[in-house]
Design a protein around this motif. Structure first.
Motif, mmCIF file in Angstrom:
data_model
loop_
_atom_site.group_PDB
_atom_site.id
_atom_site.type_symbol
_atom_site.label_atom_id
_atom_site.label_comp_id
_atom_site.label_asym_id
_atom_site.label_seq_id
_atom_site.Cartn_x
_atom_site.Cartn_y
_atom_site.Cartn_z
ATOM 1 N N THR A 172 0.840 -1.201 0.000
ATOM 2 C CA THR A 172 0.000 0.000 0.000
ATOM 3 C C THR A 172 0.870 1.243 0.000
ATOM 4 O O THR A 172 2.016 1.230 0.444
ATOM 5 C CB THR A 172 -0.928 0.040 1.225
ATOM 6 O OG1 THR A 172 -0.117 0.047 2.416
ATOM 7 C CG2 THR A 172 -1.867 -1.150 1.247
ATOM 8 N N VAL A 173 0.275 2.317 -0.522
ATOM 9 C CA VAL A 173 0.884 3.646 -0.426
ATOM 10 C C VAL A 173 -0.236 4.625 -0.069
ATOM 11 O O VAL A 173 -1.414 4.310 -0.200
ATOM 12 C CB VAL A 173 1.555 4.071 -1.754
ATOM 13 C CG1 VAL A 173 2.779 3.224 -2.037
ATOM 14 C CG2 VAL A 173 0.581 4.003 -2.911
ATOM 15 N N VAL A 174 0.155 5.794 0.390
ATOM 16 C CA VAL A 174 -0.807 6.822 0.790
ATOM 17 C C VAL A 174 -0.516 8.084 0.010
ATOM 18 O O VAL A 174 0.655 8.489 -0.118
ATOM 19 C CB VAL A 174 -0.723 7.093 2.311
ATOM 20 C CG1 VAL A 174 -1.676 8.214 2.715
ATOM 21 C CG2 VAL A 174 -1.038 5.825 3.092
ATOM 22 N N THR A 175 -1.577 8.716 -0.517
ATOM 23 C CA THR A 175 -1.388 9.966 -1.261
ATOM 24 C C THR A 175 -0.947 11.055 -0.300
ATOM 25 O O THR A 175 -1.326 11.083 0.872
ATOM 26 C CB THR A 175 -2.681 10.384 -1.967
ATOM 27 O OG1 THR A 175 -3.726 10.527 -0.990
ATOM 28 C CG2 THR A 175 -3.099 9.349 -2.999
ATOM 29 N N THR A 176 -0.150 11.954 -0.818
ATOM 30 C CA THR A 176 0.387 13.037 0.014
ATOM 31 C C THR A 176 -0.138 14.408 -0.393
ATOM 32 O O THR A 176 0.229 15.406 0.215
ATOM 33 C CB THR A 176 1.913 13.050 -0.072
ATOM 34 O OG1 THR A 176 2.304 13.206 -1.434
ATOM 35 C CG2 THR A 176 2.496 11.751 0.477
ATOM 36 N N SER A 177 -0.957 14.429 -1.444
ATOM 37 C CA SER A 177 -1.538 15.716 -1.856
ATOM 38 C C SER A 177 -2.808 15.443 -2.639
ATOM 39 O O SER A 177 -3.157 14.292 -2.925
ATOM 40 C CB SER A 177 -0.555 16.511 -2.708
ATOM 41 O OG SER A 177 -0.494 15.980 -4.017
ATOM 42 N N LYS A 178 -3.522 16.521 -2.983
ATOM 43 C CA LYS A 178 -4.754 16.381 -3.747
ATOM 44 C C LYS A 178 -4.506 16.358 -5.248
ATOM 45 O O LYS A 178 -5.395 15.970 -6.008
ATOM 46 C CB LYS A 178 -5.704 17.542 -3.415
ATOM 47 C CG LYS A 178 -6.178 17.575 -1.981
ATOM 48 C CD LYS A 178 -7.145 18.731 -1.743
ATOM 49 C CE LYS A 178 -8.409 18.567 -2.571
ATOM 50 N NZ LYS A 178 -9.441 19.564 -2.212
ATOM 51 N N SER A 179 -3.291 16.762 -5.695
ATOM 52 C CA SER A 179 -3.130 16.983 -7.138
ATOM 53 C C SER A 179 -1.916 16.302 -7.767
ATOM 54 O O SER A 179 -1.882 16.123 -8.977
ATOM 55 C CB SER A 179 -3.038 18.491 -7.417
ATOM 56 O OG SER A 179 -1.953 19.062 -6.694
ATOM 57 N N SER A 180 -0.945 15.912 -6.984
ATOM 58 C CA SER A 180 0.256 15.336 -7.595
ATOM 59 C C SER A 180 0.126 13.821 -7.694
ATOM 60 O O SER A 180 -0.672 13.192 -6.996
ATOM 61 C CB SER A 180 1.497 15.700 -6.779
ATOM 62 O OG SER A 180 1.399 15.163 -5.471
ATOM 63 N N GLY A 181 0.957 13.240 -8.611
ATOM 64 C CA GLY A 181 0.973 11.798 -8.746
ATOM 65 C C GLY A 181 1.595 11.136 -7.535
ATOM 66 O O GLY A 181 2.275 11.780 -6.718
ATOM 67 N N THR A 182 1.372 9.837 -7.433
ATOM 68 C CA THR A 182 1.856 9.089 -6.274
ATOM 69 C C THR A 182 2.880 8.059 -6.734
ATOM 70 O O THR A 182 2.604 7.241 -7.623
ATOM 71 C CB THR A 182 0.694 8.379 -5.571
ATOM 72 O OG1 THR A 182 -0.283 9.357 -5.179
ATOM 73 C CG2 THR A 182 1.178 7.628 -4.342
ATOM 74 N N LYS A 183 4.053 8.105 -6.162
ATOM 75 C CA LYS A 183 5.113 7.169 -6.507
ATOM 76 C C LYS A 183 4.822 5.808 -5.890
ATOM 77 O O LYS A 183 4.420 5.709 -4.729
ATOM 78 C CB LYS A 183 6.452 7.702 -6.005
ATOM 79 C CG LYS A 183 7.639 6.792 -6.297
ATOM 80 C CD LYS A 183 8.924 7.416 -5.763
ATOM 81 C CE LYS A 183 10.111 6.492 -5.972
ATOM 82 N NZ LYS A 183 11.365 7.088 -5.425
ATOM 83 N N VAL A 184 5.028 4.749 -6.693
ATOM 84 C CA VAL A 184 4.869 3.389 -6.187
ATOM 85 C C VAL A 184 6.156 2.631 -6.470
ATOM 86 O O VAL A 184 6.826 2.873 -7.475
ATOM 87 C CB VAL A 184 3.664 2.674 -6.832
ATOM 88 C CG1 VAL A 184 2.371 3.321 -6.397
ATOM 89 C CG2 VAL A 184 3.768 2.663 -8.347
ATOM 90 N N THR A 185 6.515 1.700 -5.591
ATOM 91 C CA THR A 185 7.746 0.928 -5.760
ATOM 92 C C THR A 185 7.468 -0.546 -5.483
ATOM 93 O O THR A 185 6.592 -0.893 -4.679
ATOM 94 C CB THR A 185 8.853 1.421 -4.813
ATOM 95 O OG1 THR A 185 8.405 1.305 -3.463
ATOM 96 C CG2 THR A 185 9.219 2.867 -5.112
#
Length: 648
Positions: A172-185
């Motif tokens: 799982t990952v958690v978004t950090t903003s309302k507008s930017s993409g989310t990095k996944v690894t």
């Protein structure tokens, strides 16, 4: 609102049952006061106080599930709620209002975006070697910002191998903003949960703070081989380059193909693995490994074609013969490439005549001739003293000849075949005597003139090689490394005729006028001439045989002061098998004298009366030649007395 979040949103799980609302008891409350939950002017629910104290504190009310179910899906509904107290006398008192948010809007909307990976991953897939090498052990991607994204959305990552369809939890990952993409690894441990190789879909499902979740996002397909994939892929082996005392690929190492070996790699090679082997920017594909190959080390050996080794020039000039190229291979499994380590290899493929367009040995070379000539070299010419090329008459064999070695090669745009310092040696059938003429070293003056090279072939070499042979040359070059390479030209068919092969060994007996035999004088008279007279040519002479050609001429000449007319006749005859049958010969033989009863082979030429009688009184002269494959020889002239006067 006990079940509301700090932001006044109601979790979706709390919408599955009546939603609890509480308020403190109004200090002025009286028996039977009615507490109601109001949505604007609509009463959603109520509760009446008991008829006598004590009263509950706080007061608990509920919003019905039906009310919440009726709120639209896919939308955020802000519902202003307040508590109203209605006394028994009908007076209403209102609490302060509270805005409650019913969020039924899933993050990502109807079509959440797919995960983005690097273009190379999309196009070429992912192997363990690439993961550990180029990617530093971690596959990275990005989930683009999606519709209704909020900071704190929880994104569950999934993988699914198409061949088995089992969904695999990838973290799982958690978004950090309302507008930017989310990095996944994804690290190796996660990726190895995929037990197999092939197309793997990478996708996710995002959940917001109230529990809204869209259906899985579209999968991003990646052709992947991680578990049990080749991890340590050593550089190829090049046996002709690897020895410490060599470290250079020269022409003999490369023709007809340069040997490359595929070493064992770990983990275990598998049946069906195949290889793309590259030298520089040229590649060949091998056949797949068989079960019997798996235990070998090296696993496989192949010949990399000579013609693919040269760097391309693109302008028609010869390719550079001295260069360094990276030799490498890719292990191909399930359509995915695991690249090997790189081996830089030094080449000096310099060769007289420049690169050979056909480096394979001849299928059935004649014994003693080169089995793998450089077809880019022109054939030599053997020129006799008379100017005859390659087919030298016997007279030419009595004198020195010239071997001519063309200066230009046979490439599409011909260029010099030789360099200063090259050593050229002529050969006539190496199996029958080898080198002829002196070795010729190419000089700087030769390079300047750029003219065909001429090398003397002595008469002794010609005479010792009489008959049909093959003529060629070898050119030896010393490379910058000090190694020597030799290229042989294609051979030229030649024929050297010598006197010993000529009819009669170079001397033919005179013909014989048969009717003149046995008389006091060697002559013919009117009786011999009235019906014509035969002239006999003996065939039992050296090098005279079937298929040879006889050409003859007769000239009749009156003696001086004797009335008569000069005459002549000529013709030819090809010796047949029947001519060579020995039979009785009663003519007076010309030397060497033999008994007139001797059997011998001969042919008779009949001279007609019309060429004899006009002479009257004089002499007849008979000449003939015999020509065989070695050449033509004139016979000794025969001179006969002629007395063909009427009535004599």
């Amino acid at each position: 609102m006990p079940d509301a979040l700090p932001n006044h949103k109601i979790p979706r799980a709390k919408m599955l049952a009546p939603l609890k609302i509480s308020c403190k008891l109004w200090p002025e409350s009286k028996p039977l006061d009615r507490y109601s939950v109001m949505f604007v002017d609509e009463e959603l629910t109520f509760v009446d106080l008991p008829s006598a104290p004590p009263y509950p504190d706080p007061i608990e009310l509920y919003v019905s599930k039906e009310f919440m179910d009726a709120l639209p899906e896919g939308a955020v509904s802000l519902i202003p709620l307040r508590i109203k107290v209605n006394t028994v006398l009908g007076i209403d008192y209102l609490y302060k209002g509270t805005d409650v948010i019913f969020d039924k809007q899933p993050p990502g909307g109807d079509l959440p975006p797919a995960i983005d990976f690097d273009e190379d991953i999309d196009n070429n897939g992912l192997t363990l070697a690439k993961l550990l090498g180029e990617l530093g052990g971690v596959l990275e991607g990005t989930i683009p910002s999606y519709e209704f994204q909020e900071e704190g959305d929880t994104i569950n990552l999934f993988m699914k191998l198409r061949s088995d369809g089992i969904q695999i939890d990838a973290g799982t990952v958690v978004t950090t903003s309302k507008s930017s993409g989310t990095k996944v690894t994804y690290d190796r441990t996660v990726l190895e949960k995929v037990d197999g190789a092939g197309i793997v879909d990478f996708y996710y499902a995002a959940t917001d703070d109230v529990g809204n979740q869209h259906g899985p996002a579209p999968g991003t397909p990646v052709n992947m081989l991680i578990k049990d994939a080749p991890e340590t892929v050593p550089a190829p082996l090049v046996p002709r380059f690897d020895p410490e005392d060599d470290k250079l690929i020269t022409d003999p190492d490369a023709r007809p193909a340069m040997v490359i070996q595929i070493p064992r790699y770990t983990p275990t090679p598998k049946e069906g693995d195949y290889f793309i082997v590259s030298v520089g920017d040229q590649s060949v594909v091998t056949s797949p490994l068989k079960a019997s190959d798996i235990g070998n080390d090296p696993l496989l050996e192949l010949g990399f074609p000579y013609t693919l080794l040269f760097p391309s020039t693109g302008d028609g000039t010869p390719p550079a013969p001295i260069f360094t190229a990276d030799v490498r291979y890719q292990v191909m499994r399930s359509g995915l490439s695991s690249p090997s380590e790189i081996k830089p290899v030094d080449f000096d493929l310099s060769l007289p005549g420049n690169p050979d367009p056909n480096p394979d040995p001849l299928p059935n070379p004649e014994p003693g001739l080169p089995d793998n000539p450089n077809e880019n070299l022109q054939r030599p010419t053997l020129r006799g003293e008379s100017g005859a090329d390659n087919d030298l008459p016997a007279d030419d064999a009595e004198k020195d000849a010239t071997g001519i070695v063309p200066w230009l090669d046979l490439s599409a745009t011909p260029v010099a075949a030789f360099k200063e310092g090259d050593v050229i040696q002529l050969y006539i059938d190496a199996k029958d005597g080898g080198a002829v003429g002196a070795a010729r070293t190419v000089t700087g003056d030769d390079v300047t003139k750029a003219a065909d090279l001429k090398i003397t072939v002595e008469r002794a070499d010609l005479q010792s090689h009489s008959g049909a042979h093959q003529f060629y040359y070898g050119a030896t070059r010393i490379l910058e490394s000090g190694e020597e390479v030799t290229a042989f030209s294609p051979s030229q068919a030649i024929n050297i005729k010598t006197a010993g092969e000529l009819p009669g060994g170079g001397t033919l007996y005179a013909a014989t006028f048969v009717k003149a035999a046995g008389r006091r004088a060697y002559g013919i008279n009117i009786d011999d001439a009235r019906n014509g007279t035969p002239v006999r040519i003996r065939l039992d002479q050296t090098n005279v045989g079937e298929g040879d050609t006889i050409a003859w001429e007769f000239v009749g000449t009156p003696d001086v002061g004797t009335p008569g007319a000069p005459t002549s006749d000529s013709g030819s005859h090809i010796i047949t098998k029947n001519d060579l049958v020995e039979r009785d010969d009663s003519s007076l033989p010309k030397p060497p004298a033999k008994s007139i009863t001797e059997k011998r082979a001969f042919v008779d030429i009949m001279l007609a009366p019309g060429v004899l009688l006009p002479v009257n009184f004089g002499h007849g002269y008979f000449d003939y030649t015999i020509e065989n494959q070695a050449g033509e020889v004139d016979a000794v002239q025969d001179n006969v007395l002629m007395d063909v006067r009427t009535g004599n």
